[in-house]
Write a protein that holds these residues in place. Structure first.
Motif, short mmCIF file in Angstrom:
data_model
loop_
_atom_site.label_atom_id
_atom_site.label_comp_id
_atom_site.label_asym_id
_atom_site.label_seq_id
_atom_site.Cartn_x
_atom_site.Cartn_y
_atom_site.Cartn_z
N ARG A 238 0.83 -1.21 0.00
CA ARG A 238 0.00 0.00 0.00
C ARG A 238 0.86 1.26 0.00
O ARG A 238 0.58 2.21 -0.73
CB ARG A 238 -0.93 -0.02 1.22
N ILE A 239 1.92 1.25 0.80
CA ILE A 239 2.82 2.40 0.82
C ILE A 239 3.50 2.56 -0.53
O ILE A 239 3.69 3.67 -1.03
CB ILE A 239 3.86 2.26 1.95
N GLY A 240 3.88 1.44 -1.15
CA GLY A 240 4.49 1.50 -2.48
C GLY A 240 3.54 2.09 -3.51
O GLY A 240 3.94 2.91 -4.35
N GLY A 241 2.26 1.68 -3.45
CA GLY A 241 1.27 2.26 -4.35
C GLY A 241 1.10 3.75 -4.10
O GLY A 241 0.94 4.54 -5.05
N ALA A 242 1.14 4.14 -2.84
CA ALA A 242 1.03 5.56 -2.50
C ALA A 242 2.23 6.34 -3.04
O ALA A 242 2.08 7.46 -3.55
CB ALA A 242 0.92 5.73 -0.99
N CYS A 243 3.42 5.75 -2.93
CA CYS A 243 4.63 6.40 -3.45
C CYS A 243 4.48 6.68 -4.95
O CYS A 243 4.82 7.77 -5.43
CB CYS A 243 5.85 5.53 -3.21
N THR A 244 3.99 5.69 -5.68
CA THR A 244 3.80 5.85 -7.12
C THR A 244 2.85 7.00 -7.42
O THR A 244 3.12 7.84 -8.29
CB THR A 244 3.26 4.55 -7.73
N ARG A 245 1.74 7.06 -6.70
CA ARG A 245 0.76 8.12 -6.93
C ARG A 245 1.30 9.49 -6.53
O ARG A 245 1.06 10.49 -7.21
CB ARG A 245 -0.53 7.82 -6.17
N LEU A 246 2.03 9.54 -5.44
CA LEU A 246 2.57 10.83 -4.98
C LEU A 246 3.55 11.42 -5.99
O LEU A 246 3.62 12.64 -6.16
CB LEU A 246 3.27 10.64 -3.63
N LEU A 247 4.30 10.55 -6.65
CA LEU A 247 5.30 11.03 -7.61
C LEU A 247 4.71 11.28 -9.00
O LEU A 247 5.26 12.07 -9.77
CB LEU A 247 6.44 10.01 -7.73
N ALA A 248 3.61 10.61 -9.31
CA ALA A 248 3.07 10.68 -10.67
C ALA A 248 2.01 11.75 -10.86
O ALA A 248 1.72 12.13 -12.00
CB ALA A 248 2.49 9.32 -11.06
N ARG A 284 7.31 13.53 -1.43
CA ARG A 284 7.04 14.11 -2.75
C ARG A 284 8.17 15.04 -3.19
O ARG A 284 8.50 15.14 -4.36
CB ARG A 284 5.72 14.87 -2.69
N ARG A 285 8.78 15.72 -2.23
CA ARG A 285 9.82 16.70 -2.55
C ARG A 285 11.23 16.11 -2.48
O ARG A 285 12.19 16.77 -2.85
CB ARG A 285 9.74 17.89 -1.58
N SER A 286 11.34 14.89 -1.99
CA SER A 286 12.66 14.32 -1.73
C SER A 286 13.38 13.92 -3.03
O SER A 286 12.79 13.24 -3.88
CB SER A 286 12.54 13.09 -0.83
N PRO A 287 14.66 14.28 -3.18
CA PRO A 287 15.43 13.83 -4.36
C PRO A 287 15.74 12.34 -4.31
O PRO A 287 16.15 11.75 -5.31
CB PRO A 287 16.72 14.66 -4.27
#
Length: 306
Positions: A238-248, A284-287
């Protein structure tokens, strides 16, 4: 113990992928080592011993292994070996499509076996037939040619060939009929189901029923094979899916939470920080966002809730 770092392994630091095809290798002892990248090793010819995290196993033509990062291993008594060694950094190359994670064979080979092999004394491993090895060798030789000649578009061609190899090996695993490998494939099917349905209401009884196991047995087998409890694994999906959405996309945090199986955005933010070390906005802002996402399944959870 030797550690092979990224800087020395890859000639192009913007393209972290390397093709190595060792032909006719003969050495009594290749020192025990670790590395800061993932290795896909395929034994084409020859025999010998493989030392992995304290135990020694015989290797034969057709054996396929995946080694992630800090797993210590080495070789002994190798004679006339032809070995393929593909090195890559998952967070940088190649970006494996999310659809791959719905393949039971992919989950068995790339997710479960690297964790499970030490516990099962290498009883579970993919072994290719002569015909399958021929197909793989042709792919590897094309990859080797692209890397050597560097014609226009060679990087994209290498990515395409490597993804083809991953799919092919996953299909080979799915053709296994019995033994410990079949157990890995069955568990790989459960991971595939979780990958495709992580935003739904999943619980231990439902997953155990799908695996045709009692809850206690499923919990024990899943933890032993993956290194996580089912609920720990589900949370990371779930966190991985959230990461994808946050970046996309610029979706609101609350919408991202709902889309990935969290009904409470505050609870989502707490769990996100526990797993990644950052809030969703900070992520979202992290390099280093892609690196953090790629490492979701490398460490242990601080929380076991999902």
């Amino acid at each position: 113990m030797i550690k092979f770092g990224i800087n020395k392994q890859f000639r192009d630091q913007n393209f972290l992928f390397g093709v190595g095809y060792i032909r006719g290798a003969a050495f009594d002892d290749f020192p025990i080592h670790t590395h800061g990248f993932t290795e896909l090793v395929i034994i084409m010819k020859g025999r010998g011993s493989h030392w992995v995290e304290g135990s020694t196993y015989q290797i034969v033509p057709g054996d396929v292994f995946v080694f992630k990062g800090e797993q210590a291993h080495g070789f002994k008594g190798i004679r006339g070996a032809h070995m393929v060694n593909l090195s890559f950094v998952p967070s940088s190359f190649p970006p494996v499509p999310e659809e791959f994670k719905t393949l039971p064979g992919y989950n068995a080979l790339f997710t479960l076996e690297p964790v499970y092999r030490r516990q099962r004394h290498f009883q579970s491993r993919l072994s290719l037939s002569r015909g399958q090895l021929t197909f793989v060798e042709n792919l590897v030789m094309r990859m080797e040619s692209e890397q050597s000649a560097c014609p226009p578009g060679w990087r994209e061609m290498l990515k395409a060939l490597f993804l083809e190899l991953i799919i092919y090996l996953s299909r080979c695993y799915e053709g296994i009929q019995g033994g410990e490998e079949l157990r890995m494939l069955e568990l790989g099917g459960i991971l595939s189901f979780m990958e495709g349905h992580y935003a739904e209401r999943l619980n231990l009884p439902k997953l155990a029923k799908r695996a045709n196991m009692s809850v206690n047995n499923f919990l024990r087998v899943f933890k032993k094979a993956s290194g996580f409890t089912p609920m720990e694994y589900l949370l990371r999906l779930r966190i991985g899916g959230a990461c994808t959405r946050l970046l996309a996309s610029p979706q609101r945090i609350a919408d991202v939470a709902l889309a990935t199986g969290f009904n409470d955005s505050n609870y989502f933010s707490r769990q996100f920080r526990l797993v990644t070390g950052l809030s969703p906005r900070e992520f979202r802002r992290s390099p280093k966002a892609q690196e953090i996402k790629a490492g979701l399944f490398l460490g242990k959870l601080s929380s076991r809730k999902a």
